[in-house]
Design an enzyme around this catalytic site. Structure first.
Site, PDB file in Angstrom:
ATOM      1  N   TYR A 155       0.839  -1.209   0.000  1.00  0.00           N
ATOM      2  CA  TYR A 155       0.000   0.000   0.000  1.00  0.00           C
ATOM      3  C   TYR A 155       0.871   1.256   0.000  1.00  0.00           C
ATOM      4  O   TYR A 155       0.642   2.185  -0.769  1.00  0.00           O
ATOM      5  CB  TYR A 155      -0.940  -0.017   1.206  1.00  0.00           C
ATOM      6  CG  TYR A 155      -1.803   1.223   1.335  1.00  0.00           C
ATOM      7  CD1 TYR A 155      -2.869   1.453   0.462  1.00  0.00           C
ATOM      8  CD2 TYR A 155      -1.561   2.172   2.327  1.00  0.00           C
ATOM      9  CE1 TYR A 155      -3.662   2.598   0.583  1.00  0.00           C
ATOM     10  CE2 TYR A 155      -2.339   3.314   2.467  1.00  0.00           C
ATOM     11  CZ  TYR A 155      -3.391   3.511   1.585  1.00  0.00           C
ATOM     12  OH  TYR A 155      -4.171   4.657   1.699  1.00  0.00           O
ATOM     13  N   ILE A 188      -7.521   9.185   8.863  1.00  0.00           N
ATOM     14  CA  ILE A 188      -8.795   9.864   8.635  1.00  0.00           C
ATOM     15  C   ILE A 188      -9.941   8.901   8.925  1.00  0.00           C
ATOM     16  O   ILE A 188      -9.902   7.734   8.485  1.00  0.00           O
ATOM     17  CB  ILE A 188      -8.879  10.384   7.170  1.00  0.00           C
ATOM     18  CG1 ILE A 188      -7.605  11.159   6.772  1.00  0.00           C
ATOM     19  CG2 ILE A 188     -10.146  11.216   6.981  1.00  0.00           C
ATOM     20  CD1 ILE A 188      -7.290  12.390   7.608  1.00  0.00           C
TER      21      ILE A 188
HETATM   22  N1  NAP Z   1      -8.775   7.117   5.472  1.00  0.00           N
HETATM   23  C1  NAP Z   1      -7.477   7.324   5.635  1.00  0.00           C
HETATM   24  O1  NAP Z   1      -6.965   7.336   6.760  1.00  0.00           O
HETATM   25  C2  NAP Z   1      -6.604   7.583   4.421  1.00  0.00           C
HETATM   26  C3  NAP Z   1      -5.279   7.967   4.657  1.00  0.00           C
HETATM   27  C4  NAP Z   1      -4.436   8.227   3.586  1.00  0.00           C
HETATM   28  C5  NAP Z   1      -4.914   8.109   2.295  1.00  0.00           C
HETATM   29  N2  NAP Z   1      -6.197   7.717   2.070  1.00  0.00           N
HETATM   30  C6  NAP Z   1      -6.632   7.609   0.684  1.00  0.00           C
HETATM   31  O2  NAP Z   1      -7.767   8.422   0.484  1.00  0.00           O
HETATM   32  C7  NAP Z   1      -8.589   7.871  -0.549  1.00  0.00           C
HETATM   33  C8  NAP Z   1     -10.011   7.713  -0.038  1.00  0.00           C
HETATM   34  O3  NAP Z   1      -9.973   6.860   1.090  1.00  0.00           O
HETATM   35  P1  NAP Z   1     -11.177   6.675   2.124  1.00  0.00           P
HETATM   36  O4  NAP Z   1     -10.560   6.562   3.453  1.00  0.00           O
HETATM   37  O5  NAP Z   1     -12.248   7.654   1.860  1.00  0.00           O
HETATM   38  O6  NAP Z   1     -11.618   5.186   1.693  1.00  0.00           O
HETATM   39  P2  NAP Z   1     -13.035   4.442   1.617  1.00  0.00           P
HETATM   40  O7  NAP Z   1     -13.942   4.966   2.642  1.00  0.00           O
HETATM   41  O8  NAP Z   1     -12.693   2.995   1.587  1.00  0.00           O
HETATM   42  O9  NAP Z   1     -13.559   4.895   0.171  1.00  0.00           O
HETATM   43  C9  NAP Z   1     -12.863   4.507  -0.985  1.00  0.00           C
HETATM   44  C10 NAP Z   1     -13.672   4.892  -2.186  1.00  0.00           C
HETATM   45  O10 NAP Z   1     -12.953   4.474  -3.385  1.00  0.00           O
HETATM   46  C11 NAP Z   1     -13.853   3.721  -4.187  1.00  0.00           C
HETATM   47  N3  NAP Z   1     -13.130   2.798  -5.059  1.00  0.00           N
HETATM   48  C12 NAP Z   1     -12.280   1.802  -4.709  1.00  0.00           C
HETATM   49  N4  NAP Z   1     -11.812   1.175  -5.806  1.00  0.00           N
HETATM   50  C13 NAP Z   1     -12.383   1.786  -6.881  1.00  0.00           C
HETATM   51  C14 NAP Z   1     -12.309   1.593  -8.263  1.00  0.00           C
HETATM   52  N5  NAP Z   1     -11.542   0.630  -8.792  1.00  0.00           N
HETATM   53  N6  NAP Z   1     -13.026   2.410  -9.089  1.00  0.00           N
HETATM   54  C15 NAP Z   1     -13.817   3.387  -8.566  1.00  0.00           C
HETATM   55  N7  NAP Z   1     -13.937   3.611  -7.245  1.00  0.00           N
HETATM   56  C16 NAP Z   1     -13.233   2.820  -6.409  1.00  0.00           C
HETATM   57  C17 NAP Z   1     -14.769   3.029  -3.186  1.00  0.00           C
HETATM   58  O11 NAP Z   1     -15.928   2.547  -3.851  1.00  0.00           O
HETATM   59  P3  NAP Z   1     -16.853   1.358  -3.236  1.00  0.00           P
HETATM   60  O12 NAP Z   1     -17.833   2.051  -2.334  1.00  0.00           O
HETATM   61  O13 NAP Z   1     -17.460   0.745  -4.451  1.00  0.00           O
HETATM   62  O14 NAP Z   1     -15.922   0.427  -2.501  1.00  0.00           O
HETATM   63  C18 NAP Z   1     -15.031   4.197  -2.232  1.00  0.00           C
HETATM   64  O15 NAP Z   1     -15.969   5.094  -2.774  1.00  0.00           O
HETATM   65  C19 NAP Z   1      -7.937   6.550  -0.939  1.00  0.00           C
HETATM   66  O16 NAP Z   1      -7.142   6.740  -2.094  1.00  0.00           O
HETATM   67  C20 NAP Z   1      -7.057   6.220   0.250  1.00  0.00           C
HETATM   68  O17 NAP Z   1      -5.980   5.398  -0.089  1.00  0.00           O
HETATM   69  C21 NAP Z   1      -7.061   7.456   3.109  1.00  0.00           C
END
Ligand code: NAP
Length: 247
Positions: A155, A188
């Protein structure tokens, strides 16, 4: 404040978490928003936001891994408005495995979505942006892509690649008037972060100097800044949104 008035914006992975919060903030700032989902029905949410903020919020269903679907989505935006001003490459997945336990399947899945998906979307979006000689692309990297984290070799590598993509794309595309920046969130409070389990969350909390997890809305605020003209002299930057975390 209407910071994004009339800007045509596409946010990937908008069914929940940071993507959903970004769609809401963009609509509240007057943007015309395309919210992407790969399957979850977001029609009702888009209708609700359109009427709440009196601006078009449209669902676009595609998987960022699928070049054909993503191309069709971009053609739809071109047909509707003839331009794209902002792309947020937010869609991402996280899978953890210790060194020695990492399968090729996990490597493929993480890189196909988090890296190839971002490259695909940049290539498609910049064609539309180049025609207007302007645009802002915001990629979502991660603090672990810069600092690393035990159990997250794949990751963190995928998110480090997003940082490198941002740096290179910013240098290549600035001559076309396109800015490319990234956000590197810390911890987050979303489904993705919650998936690590309550015990791990508790142990991580003591490492966040601000004393709490970040909210998706706080990340979305930074995305709005990078999407808006308030950042018009900023490109190639990786902006941390992490409450001063110790990793
Ligand atoms: N939360 C954290 O602490 C954190 C920290 C650093 C970076 N990030 C990054 O921030 C971004 C958002 O994360 P989040 O925490 O909001 O995650 P999340 O709640 O798991 O949401 C991820 C979103 O991405 C969508 N997705 C996944 N694979 C996809 C694909 N192939 N095509 C289209 N949509 C897709 C999911 O859709 P479904 O609903 O269909 O699954 C969901 O809407 C990510 O890139 C993550 O790596 C998050």
């Amino acid at each position: 404040m209407n910071l994004l008035q009339e800007k045509v914006c596409l946010v990937t992975g908008a069914s929940r978490g940071i993507g959903l919060a970004t769609v809401k903030k963009f609509a509240s700032e007057g943007a015309i928003v395309y919210a992407n989902s790969r399957g979850t029905n977001i029609d009702e949410m888009c209708t609700h936001l359109s009427s709440e903020y009196q601006t078009p919020v449209k669902a676009l269903y595609f998987d960022v891994k699928n070049e054909y679907e993503a191309r069709n989505a971009m053609l739809q935006i071109k047909k509707d408005f003839g331009r794209l001003d902002v792309l947020v490459n937010n869609a991402g997945i996280m899978k953890d495995a210790l060194i020695g336990m990492i399968s090729t399947t996990v490597m493929q899945e993480l890189f196909e979505t988090n890296v190839f998906g971002v490259i695909n979307m940049i290539q498609l979006a910049c064609k539309l942006m180049k025609s207007k000689k302007s645009g802002s692309i915001i990629n979502i990297s991660s603090i672990v892509g810069i600092e690393g984290n035990p159990g997250q070799m794949v990751y963190s590598a995928s998110k480090g690649a997003v940082a490198a993509i941002t740096k290179t794309a910013s240098k290549e595309l600035i001559s076309e008037g396109i800015r490319v920046n990234a956000i590197a969130p810390g911890m987050i409070d979303t489904d993705m972060f919650r998936s690590i389990g309550e015990d791990k969350i508790k142990s991580y909390l003591k490492d966040i100097r601000i004393g709490r997890l970040g909210t998706p809305e706080e990340v979305a605020d930074a995305i709005v800044f990078l999407a808006s003209d308030y950042s018009k002299y900023i490109t190639g930057e990786i902006l941390g949104v992490n409450g001063s975390v110790k990793l």
